[in-house]
Design an enzyme around this catalytic site. Structure first.
Site, mmCIF file in Angstrom:
data_model
loop_
_atom_site.group_PDB
_atom_site.id
_atom_site.type_symbol
_atom_site.label_atom_id
_atom_site.label_comp_id
_atom_site.label_asym_id
_atom_site.label_seq_id
_atom_site.Cartn_x
_atom_site.Cartn_y
_atom_site.Cartn_z
ATOM 1 N N SER A 41 0.658 -1.155 -0.040
ATOM 2 C CA SER A 41 0.042 -0.022 0.102
ATOM 3 C C SER A 41 0.914 1.247 -0.112
ATOM 4 O O SER A 41 0.356 2.264 -0.229
ATOM 5 C CB SER A 41 -0.941 0.017 1.164
ATOM 6 N N LYS A 81 1.111 4.695 6.752
ATOM 7 C CA LYS A 81 0.296 5.554 5.945
ATOM 8 C C LYS A 81 1.032 6.815 5.728
ATOM 9 O O LYS A 81 1.302 7.322 6.707
ATOM 10 C CB LYS A 81 -1.130 5.640 6.180
#
Length: 174
Positions: A41, A81
């Site tokens: 990701s 993230k």
């Protein structure tokens, strides 16, 4: 060397070892720790399996900023993230372009192709005390758009500083 001197030397070594262990424990608990990047990701910025050192002290002294790569602590799993939206801001993604409070935001850390994969989202206002995060690989990232939701400030446990493994790929993550 007398028995008394040997005993004193052993005591001094034991003290040094105990102090070193206590310092290492303090540093790992309150200042720096490691995390493993799981999944793709954050590709291409961070690769699956890389180990990063993150700064735990930074957000005790300051608040997350847009663009920071953060470690998020959720039950049973940590996530890596990028902070995109700050508390109170309005986020919108339209045809891959990111808008913050109605103004287009240039995501210099992403290619045009990856930005187009962001899809559409919002507009939504980020609640106070919360952050909007996304992975850099927008097409497959589980993030604030699709599963993680808004991230509370106390769920952010640190800022990624650099990659330490694989050893031949040491680099800053900022």
């Amino acid at each position: 060397m007398t028995k008394s001197n040997k005993k004193n030397e052993w005591i001094e070594w034991a003290k040094a070892i105990i102090i070193a262990i206590l310092i290492a424990f303090f540093i790992k608990t309150f200042i720096f720790a490691t995390s493993i990047v799981e999944g793709e990701s954050m590709d291409p910025t961070l690769q699956n399996g890389e180990r990063v050192i993150f700064n735990k002290l930074i957000y005790i002294l300051d608040e997350p900023e847009r663009g920071d790569i953060v470690i998020i602590e959720k039950p049973y799993k940590n996530y890596v993230k990028r902070v995109i939206g700050l508390p109170g801001e309005t986020i919108e993604i339209n045809d891959g372009s990111l808008y913050i409070n109605g103004e287009r935001y240039d995501q210099t850390f992403l290619s045009e192709e990856v930005q187009r994969q962001s899809g559409n989202y919002g507009p939504e206002k980020i609640p106070e005390g919360s952050y909007f995060v996304m992975g850099d690989n927008r097409a497959i990232s589980k993030d604030s758009r699709n599963g993680l939701g808004y991230i509370e400030e106390d769920e952010i446990i640190g800022r990624s500083e650099f990659v330490i493994f694989p050893f031949d790929q040491w680099t800053l993550t900022r």
